[in-house]
Scaffold this motif. Sequence first.
Motif, PDB file in Angstrom:
ATOM      1  N   LEU A 125      -9.490   5.179   3.077  1.00 47.28           N
ATOM      2  CA  LEU A 125     -10.131   4.505   1.947  1.00 47.28           C
ATOM      3  C   LEU A 125     -10.175   5.404   0.715  1.00 47.28           C
ATOM      4  CD1 LEU A 125     -13.145   2.776   3.726  1.00 47.28           C
ATOM      5  CD2 LEU A 125     -11.055   1.680   2.903  1.00 47.28           C
ATOM      6  N   LEU A 126     -10.551   6.660   0.912  1.00 50.44           N
ATOM      7  CA  LEU A 126     -10.620   7.568  -0.224  1.00 50.44           C
ATOM      8  C   LEU A 126      -9.234   7.779  -0.826  1.00 50.44           C
ATOM      9  CD1 LEU A 126     -12.334   9.319  -2.034  1.00 50.44           C
ATOM     10  CD2 LEU A 126     -12.119  11.180  -0.376  1.00 50.44           C
ATOM     11  N   ALA A 127      -8.219   7.926   0.020  1.00 52.14           N
ATOM     12  CA  ALA A 127      -6.857   8.063  -0.491  1.00 52.14           C
ATOM     13  C   ALA A 127      -6.439   6.811  -1.248  1.00 52.14           C
ATOM     14  CB  ALA A 127      -5.895   8.337   0.667  1.00 52.14           C
ATOM     15  N   GLY A 128      -6.803   5.639  -0.729  1.00 51.95           N
ATOM     16  CA  GLY A 128      -6.468   4.393  -1.413  1.00 51.95           C
ATOM     17  C   GLY A 128      -7.152   4.258  -2.758  1.00 51.95           C
ATOM     18  N   LEU A 129      -8.384   4.727  -2.855  1.00 52.44           N
ATOM     19  CA  LEU A 129      -9.089   4.670  -4.125  1.00 52.44           C
ATOM     20  C   LEU A 129      -8.454   5.613  -5.136  1.00 52.44           C
ATOM     21  CD1 LEU A 129     -11.561   3.150  -5.229  1.00 52.44           C
ATOM     22  CD2 LEU A 129     -12.964   5.118  -4.588  1.00 52.44           C
ATOM     23  N   ARG A 130      -7.984   6.750  -4.654  1.00 54.95           N
ATOM     24  CA  ARG A 130      -7.392   7.727  -5.553  1.00 54.95           C
ATOM     25  C   ARG A 130      -5.977   7.348  -5.990  1.00 54.95           C
ATOM     26  NH1 ARG A 130      -9.469  13.167  -2.251  1.00 54.95           N
ATOM     27  NH2 ARG A 130     -11.529  13.264  -3.240  1.00 54.95           N
ATOM     28  N   ASP A 131      -5.219   6.660  -5.121  1.00 54.40           N
ATOM     29  CA  ASP A 131      -3.818   6.375  -5.471  1.00 54.40           C
ATOM     30  C   ASP A 131      -3.582   4.950  -5.960  1.00 54.40           C
ATOM     31  OD1 ASP A 131      -3.673   4.693  -3.217  1.00 54.40           O
ATOM     32  OD2 ASP A 131      -2.642   6.176  -1.973  1.00 54.40           O
ATOM     33  N   GLY A 132      -4.648   4.159  -6.112  1.00 51.29           N
ATOM     34  CA  GLY A 132      -4.505   2.814  -6.642  1.00 51.29           C
ATOM     35  C   GLY A 132      -4.355   1.729  -5.599  1.00 51.29           C
ATOM     36  N   GLY A 133      -4.369   2.077  -4.329  1.00 50.47           N
ATOM     37  CA  GLY A 133      -4.322   1.060  -3.295  1.00 50.47           C
ATOM     38  C   GLY A 133      -5.567   0.185  -3.295  1.00 50.47           C
ATOM     39  N   LEU A 134      -6.684   0.746  -3.734  1.00 53.82           N
ATOM     40  CA  LEU A 134      -7.933   0.017  -3.934  1.00 53.82           C
ATOM     41  C   LEU A 134      -8.284   0.066  -5.416  1.00 53.82           C
ATOM     42  CD1 LEU A 134      -9.781   1.411  -0.816  1.00 53.82           C
ATOM     43  CD2 LEU A 134      -9.122  -0.978  -1.153  1.00 53.82           C
ATOM     44  N   ASP A 135      -8.896  -0.995  -5.914  1.00 51.75           N
ATOM     45  CA  ASP A 135      -9.086  -1.152  -7.356  1.00 51.75           C
ATOM     46  C   ASP A 135     -10.485  -0.821  -7.845  1.00 51.75           C
ATOM     47  OD1 ASP A 135      -6.478  -2.791  -8.213  1.00 51.75           O
ATOM     48  OD2 ASP A 135      -7.203  -3.573  -6.296  1.00 51.75           O
ATOM     49  N   THR A 136     -11.495  -1.115  -7.027  1.00 52.97           N
ATOM     50  CA  THR A 136     -12.867  -1.004  -7.516  1.00 52.97           C
ATOM     51  C   THR A 136     -13.751  -0.296  -6.497  1.00 52.97           C
ATOM     52  OG1 THR A 136     -13.450  -3.180  -6.627  1.00 52.97           O
ATOM     53  CG2 THR A 136     -12.710  -3.091  -8.926  1.00 52.97           C
ATOM     54  N   TYR A 137     -14.796   0.314  -7.041  1.00 52.60           N
ATOM     55  CA  TYR A 137     -15.777   1.081  -6.273  1.00 52.60           C
ATOM     56  C   TYR A 137     -17.136   0.427  -6.504  1.00 52.60           C
ATOM     57  CZ  TYR A 137     -18.922   5.131  -5.484  1.00 52.60           C
ATOM     58  OH  TYR A 137     -19.929   5.976  -5.076  1.00 52.60           O
ATOM     59  N   ALA A 138     -17.736  -0.104  -5.434  1.00 50.64           N
ATOM     60  CA  ALA A 138     -18.937  -0.923  -5.558  1.00 50.64           C
ATOM     61  C   ALA A 138     -20.016  -0.428  -4.605  1.00 50.64           C
ATOM     62  CB  ALA A 138     -18.589  -2.379  -5.267  1.00 50.64           C
ATOM     63  N   SER A 139     -21.175  -1.097  -4.627  1.00 49.53           N
ATOM     64  CA  SER A 139     -22.291  -0.678  -3.770  1.00 49.53           C
ATOM     65  C   SER A 139     -22.596  -1.655  -2.645  1.00 49.53           C
ATOM     66  CB  SER A 139     -23.558  -0.479  -4.605  1.00 49.53           C
ATOM     67  OG  SER A 139     -24.111  -1.725  -5.000  1.00 49.53           O
ATOM     68  N   ASP A 140     -22.352  -2.958  -2.834  1.00 51.40           N
ATOM     69  CA  ASP A 140     -22.842  -3.990  -1.907  1.00 51.40           C
ATOM     70  C   ASP A 140     -24.345  -3.831  -1.708  1.00 51.40           C
ATOM     71  OD1 ASP A 140     -23.008  -6.104  -0.177  1.00 51.40           O
ATOM     72  OD2 ASP A 140     -21.804  -5.219   1.425  1.00 51.40           O
ATOM     73  N   HIS A 141     -25.042  -3.588  -2.814  1.00 55.30           N
ATOM     74  CA  HIS A 141     -26.482  -3.330  -2.766  1.00 55.30           C
ATOM     75  C   HIS A 141     -27.233  -4.541  -2.239  1.00 55.30           C
ATOM     76  CE1 HIS A 141     -30.440  -1.878  -4.209  1.00 55.30           C
ATOM     77  NE2 HIS A 141     -30.658  -3.164  -4.460  1.00 55.30           N
ATOM     78  N   CYS A 142     -28.103  -4.312  -1.264  1.00 57.67           N
ATOM     79  CA  CYS A 142     -29.008  -5.337  -0.742  1.00 57.67           C
ATOM     80  C   CYS A 142     -30.442  -4.842  -0.853  1.00 57.67           C
ATOM     81  CB  CYS A 142     -28.704  -5.637   0.719  1.00 57.67           C
ATOM     82  SG  CYS A 142     -27.087  -6.364   1.025  1.00 57.67           S
ATOM     83  N   HIS A 143     -31.322  -5.703  -1.299  1.00 56.27           N
ATOM     84  CA  HIS A 143     -32.751  -5.335  -1.398  1.00 56.27           C
ATOM     85  C   HIS A 143     -33.385  -5.632  -0.044  1.00 56.27           C
ATOM     86  CE1 HIS A 143     -36.189  -4.280  -3.972  1.00 56.27           C
ATOM     87  NE2 HIS A 143     -36.873  -5.029  -3.123  1.00 56.27           N
ATOM     88  N   LEU A 144     -33.168  -4.701   0.899  1.00 54.37           N
ATOM     89  CA  LEU A 144     -33.596  -4.878   2.282  1.00 54.37           C
ATOM     90  C   LEU A 144     -34.413  -3.667   2.693  1.00 54.37           C
ATOM     91  CD1 LEU A 144     -33.247  -6.648   4.875  1.00 54.37           C
ATOM     92  CD2 LEU A 144     -31.252  -5.229   5.411  1.00 54.37           C
ATOM     93  N   SER A 145     -35.646  -3.898   3.110  1.00 57.10           N
ATOM     94  CA  SER A 145     -36.531  -2.782   3.445  1.00 57.10           C
ATOM     95  C   SER A 145     -36.286  -2.305   4.875  1.00 57.10           C
ATOM     96  CB  SER A 145     -37.994  -3.195   3.292  1.00 57.10           C
ATOM     97  OG  SER A 145     -38.365  -4.098   4.327  1.00 57.10           O
ATOM     98  N   MET A 146     -36.648  -1.061   5.145  1.00 56.79           N
ATOM     99  CA  MET A 146     -36.563  -0.542   6.508  1.00 56.79           C
ATOM    100  C   MET A 146     -37.547  -1.265   7.410  1.00 56.79           C
ATOM    101  SD  MET A 146     -35.104   1.313   8.717  1.00 56.79           S
ATOM    102  CE  MET A 146     -33.980   2.185   7.621  1.00 56.79           C
ATOM    103  N   ARG A 147     -38.658  -1.678   6.864  1.00 57.64           N
ATOM    104  CA  ARG A 147     -39.638  -2.424   7.660  1.00 57.64           C
ATOM    105  C   ARG A 147     -39.006  -3.695   8.229  1.00 57.64           C
ATOM    106  NH1 ARG A 147     -42.319  -6.440   5.751  1.00 57.64           N
ATOM    107  NH2 ARG A 147     -41.992  -5.749   3.604  1.00 57.64           N
TER     108      ARG A 147
END
Length: 454
Positions: free
Chosen positions: A294-316
């Motif tokens: 994945l890191l190689a793909g992000l660096r060489d253009g195999g992957l286009d975007t870097y995101a978080s998939d952030h979810c507002h989910l508590s540990m509780r």
Amino acid sequence: MPLSADQTTAVVGGTLVSPGRSVRGDVLIEAGRIAAVGQVDASGARVVDASGCLVLPGAIDVHTHVFGGIEGDTRSALIGGTTSALAFVDAEPGETPAQAARRTLEDEMPRSLIDLAFHAVIWEPQSYRRGDLRDAAELGVGSVKLWLAYIELGIQADDDVAFAVIQEAAELDMVVLAHCENGRVIDVLTKQLVERGELGLGSLPRSRPIELEAECVHRFLMMAELAGAEPYVVHVTGREPLEEIVAARRRGVPVHGEVCSHHLLFDVADHGGPDGLRYVMTPPLRTADDRAALLAGLRDGGLDTYASDHCHLSMREKLAVADDFTQVGTGLPGIGARLPLGFGLLDPEQLVQVACEAPARIFGLYPRKGVIAEGSDADLVVWDPSAPSTLTLDGIGDGLDWTPYDGMEVPGRIAHVLARGDHVVVDGRWEGDGHEGEYLPSARVSPPSSLRQR
């Protein structure tokens, strides 16, 4: 109140970073927009000293689930240098994508501190009717997401519905996103594990092997190719699905691939450790080799975007069902940590490409967003590489009770953030109370004039 965009501001002394190019320069800001770049006349302006620092466009997080915790999530975003995002608009029972978008504009958008564009979702696949996407596009929504898994939640689109959605998206020039896992086979594997009483967290990756992700990526991209659509694969997790994206590009499919922070930083060994509950997500964590791919793909253009998939989910919430892998909430927060973590993964010019410019170009926000240029919104991040720092739960500031990134070191710190000219982070301090986000209609589609911001 943040230091106001109404006052002329000059960000001076920094190095302006863009994909493939970093140059010394200043930025002049007037009325929330960039008025000049390079050698600017700062006389009479409030000065932000960026000496020795990098100046980036405000980052754009293309994969977020912020509705339900929007104030804390978007404050965290600004603290972490993300000034805009695309958010998934989940529908309530019986709502069409357009109805869900209208409700979200009224109920959620007024509380956002960052500028937001919307992804429509096909939440009740069997209720989809041709024309549903056109109605959403008329509101300025330029993308739609399919779930090709989660049959147990009733949100999985089988191939007949998925292909119909992809065809309509192609006609409207909407980007079509997909969560790619073979939900039918996952359902069989999950039931078999449950029948054997194997409910521990270790069963999650066994129920969702990477081969089922790769197969689904292949199927999704074949459908997109037949329909002439522009496909986008969310949260790619490893080598095999990445290879399917590369193969489709060779056939001429204009596919975009996304990777999220957690799949770059963690692997299945973390999932199996004593804090495994912190790493429950779908698709699940893969091997160390997949992380490297994945890191190689992000660096060489195999992957286009870097995101978080952030979810507002508590540990509780996670702890309440920790003994059953089929019930534990799958997701983790990360919108505020994403950009600082990115400096430890990529060089700054690559980071601007995948976290700022490419997101803006793909989703119809460029050149308003994603670039430091005359006429663009004055969204700027000043990064000080001379001051290594450590991420903390309090510093991330999303109001949740945990983060998987607590204690991680990053090679610098965010010194300043400006959002449409408002100085919301000042010398590392949050000063953004009172800043308001705006809705971002996509330039890929033509919203009614009443919804156009400019």
